[in-house]
Design a protein around this motif. Sequence first.
Motif, PDB file in Angstrom:
ATOM      1  N   GLY A 134       0.786  -1.224   0.000  1.00  0.00           N
ATOM      2  CA  GLY A 134       0.000   0.000   0.000  1.00  0.00           C
ATOM      3  C   GLY A 134       0.822   1.279   0.000  1.00  0.00           C
ATOM      4  O   GLY A 134       0.352   2.313   0.455  1.00  0.00           O
ATOM      5  N   ALA A 135       2.036   1.222  -0.508  1.00  0.00           N
ATOM      6  CA  ALA A 135       2.894   2.409  -0.548  1.00  0.00           C
ATOM      7  C   ALA A 135       3.521   2.523  -1.937  1.00  0.00           C
ATOM      8  O   ALA A 135       4.721   2.748  -2.079  1.00  0.00           O
ATOM      9  N   CYS A 136       2.696   2.371  -2.952  1.00  0.00           N
ATOM     10  CA  CYS A 136       3.178   2.317  -4.338  1.00  0.00           C
ATOM     11  C   CYS A 136       3.969   3.559  -4.739  1.00  0.00           C
ATOM     12  O   CYS A 136       4.904   3.464  -5.534  1.00  0.00           O
ATOM     13  N   GLY A 137       3.634   4.705  -4.181  1.00  0.00           N
ATOM     14  CA  GLY A 137       4.358   5.936  -4.499  1.00  0.00           C
ATOM     15  C   GLY A 137       5.774   5.953  -3.962  1.00  0.00           C
ATOM     16  O   GLY A 137       6.572   6.803  -4.353  1.00  0.00           O
ATOM     17  N   ASP A 138       6.080   5.019  -3.067  1.00  0.00           N
ATOM     18  CA  ASP A 138       7.414   4.938  -2.468  1.00  0.00           C
ATOM     19  C   ASP A 138       8.182   3.714  -2.942  1.00  0.00           C
ATOM     20  O   ASP A 138       9.125   3.275  -2.304  1.00  0.00           O
ATOM     21  N   ALA A 139       7.785   3.164  -4.066  1.00  0.00           N
ATOM     22  CA  ALA A 139       8.346   1.919  -4.587  1.00  0.00           C
ATOM     23  C   ALA A 139       9.813   2.072  -4.976  1.00  0.00           C
ATOM     24  O   ALA A 139      10.248   3.175  -5.317  1.00  0.00           O
ATOM     25  N   PRO A 140      10.539   0.939  -4.925  1.00  0.00           N
ATOM     26  CA  PRO A 140      10.158  -0.352  -4.365  1.00  0.00           C
ATOM     27  C   PRO A 140      10.201  -0.348  -2.827  1.00  0.00           C
ATOM     28  O   PRO A 140      11.044   0.303  -2.221  1.00  0.00           O
ATOM     29  N   VAL A 141       9.259  -1.092  -2.242  1.00  0.00           N
ATOM     30  CA  VAL A 141       9.064  -1.095  -0.808  1.00  0.00           C
ATOM     31  C   VAL A 141       9.475  -2.442  -0.217  1.00  0.00           C
ATOM     32  O   VAL A 141       9.227  -3.495  -0.802  1.00  0.00           O
ATOM     33  N   LEU A 142      10.094  -2.382   0.951  1.00  0.00           N
ATOM     34  CA  LEU A 142      10.536  -3.571   1.660  1.00  0.00           C
ATOM     35  C   LEU A 142      10.087  -3.454   3.114  1.00  0.00           C
ATOM     36  O   LEU A 142      10.163  -2.375   3.699  1.00  0.00           O
ATOM     37  N   LEU A 143       9.586  -4.562   3.675  1.00  0.00           N
ATOM     38  CA  LEU A 143       9.220  -4.605   5.093  1.00  0.00           C
ATOM     39  C   LEU A 143      10.242  -5.440   5.852  1.00  0.00           C
ATOM     40  O   LEU A 143      10.592  -6.530   5.414  1.00  0.00           O
ATOM     41  N   VAL A 144      10.685  -4.933   6.986  1.00  0.00           N
ATOM     42  CA  VAL A 144      11.582  -5.666   7.870  1.00  0.00           C
ATOM     43  C   VAL A 144      10.745  -6.187   9.039  1.00  0.00           C
ATOM     44  O   VAL A 144      10.125  -5.397   9.763  1.00  0.00           O
ATOM     45  N   ASN A 145      10.692  -7.512   9.162  1.00  0.00           N
ATOM     46  CA  ASN A 145       9.947  -8.170  10.235  1.00  0.00           C
ATOM     47  C   ASN A 145       8.491  -7.707  10.325  1.00  0.00           C
ATOM     48  O   ASN A 145       7.933  -7.606  11.415  1.00  0.00           O
ATOM     49  N   ASP A 146       7.900  -7.400   9.200  1.00  0.00           N
ATOM     50  CA  ASP A 146       6.490  -7.006   9.106  1.00  0.00           C
ATOM     51  C   ASP A 146       6.155  -5.734   9.873  1.00  0.00           C
ATOM     52  O   ASP A 146       4.987  -5.416  10.054  1.00  0.00           O
ATOM     53  N   LYS A 147       7.157  -5.006  10.326  1.00  0.00           N
ATOM     54  CA  LYS A 147       6.897  -3.832  11.171  1.00  0.00           C
ATOM     55  C   LYS A 147       7.494  -2.540  10.616  1.00  0.00           C
ATOM     56  O   LYS A 147       6.919  -1.481  10.777  1.00  0.00           O
ATOM     57  N   ARG A 148       8.650  -2.635  10.020  1.00  0.00           N
ATOM     58  CA  ARG A 148       9.375  -1.441   9.560  1.00  0.00           C
ATOM     59  C   ARG A 148       9.345  -1.372   8.047  1.00  0.00           C
ATOM     60  O   ARG A 148       9.854  -2.268   7.369  1.00  0.00           O
ATOM     61  N   MET A 149       8.782  -0.296   7.517  1.00  0.00           N
ATOM     62  CA  MET A 149       8.697  -0.124   6.066  1.00  0.00           C
ATOM     63  C   MET A 149       9.861   0.722   5.581  1.00  0.00           C
ATOM     64  O   MET A 149      10.135   1.789   6.125  1.00  0.00           O
ATOM     65  N   CYS A 150      10.534   0.225   4.554  1.00  0.00           N
ATOM     66  CA  CYS A 150      11.648   0.929   3.927  1.00  0.00           C
ATOM     67  C   CYS A 150      11.251   1.226   2.486  1.00  0.00           C
ATOM     68  O   CYS A 150      10.777   0.343   1.778  1.00  0.00           O
ATOM     69  N   CYS A 151      11.454   2.464   2.076  1.00  0.00           N
ATOM     70  CA  CYS A 151      10.960   2.911   0.776  1.00  0.00           C
ATOM     71  C   CYS A 151      12.093   3.247  -0.194  1.00  0.00           C
ATOM     72  O   CYS A 151      13.205   3.552   0.220  1.00  0.00           O
ATOM     73  N   ALA A 152      11.749   3.194  -1.485  1.00  0.00           N
ATOM     74  CA  ALA A 152      12.677   3.544  -2.572  1.00  0.00           C
ATOM     75  C   ALA A 152      13.989   2.776  -2.426  1.00  0.00           C
ATOM     76  O   ALA A 152      15.074   3.356  -2.412  1.00  0.00           O
ATOM     77  N   MET A 153      13.882   1.459  -2.320  1.00  0.00           N
ATOM     78  CA  MET A 153      15.032   0.616  -1.999  1.00  0.00           C
ATOM     79  C   MET A 153      15.894   0.313  -3.221  1.00  0.00           C
ATOM     80  O   MET A 153      15.649  -0.624  -3.964  1.00  0.00           O
ATOM     81  N   THR A 154      16.911   1.113  -3.368  1.00  0.00           N
ATOM     82  CA  THR A 154      17.921   0.907  -4.407  1.00  0.00           C
ATOM     83  C   THR A 154      18.959  -0.076  -3.862  1.00  0.00           C
ATOM     84  O   THR A 154      19.011  -0.319  -2.653  1.00  0.00           O
TER      85      THR A 154
END
Length: 166
Positions: A134-154
């Motif tokens: 649900g954070a398509c504008g911040d793609a690509p998105v990665l979740l760490v342990n289902d709690k921490r969202m990391c955005c624009a992952m180069t």
Amino acid sequence: MNAPSFSATVLSPEALARIDQAAAKYPPDQRQSAVMAALTIAQDEKGWLATETLDFVARYLGMPPVAVYEVASFYTMYDLKPRGKYKLALCTNLPCALQGANVAAAHLKKKLGVGFNETTADGMFTLKEGECFGACGDAPVLLVNDKRMCCAMTPAKLDELLGGLK
């Protein structure tokens, strides 16, 4: 309606209190509506959801075990086998893929030496393919342990993240 009591519990009293709190948000005859919250609480405490834990949650909420298995196996946030200390779930849906998720996935696989649904030999990282976060504008998105969202992952940001987690 109070929660059933069990002589041998799989979860701590603190976890059970949190499940009761979640279940209290629903009418007493709809206690099973707290199943997702209960599974999350159980996984946070245990690290993953063993059959014993799933069965316990089913009994605790008064629902058939198969109904709990259906929920736990449908959603990618639930782990049905042991995982690494850090679960890295990378969204590979179209918006993330168009913004570099495939490059990020290839980088992570090479850097960690594992594929999706695999854990590094040292037990530190499990790599998962995730569905839309649900954070398509911040793609690509990665979740760490289902709690921490990391955005624009180069690749560079992934290297920085991995270094910080080790």
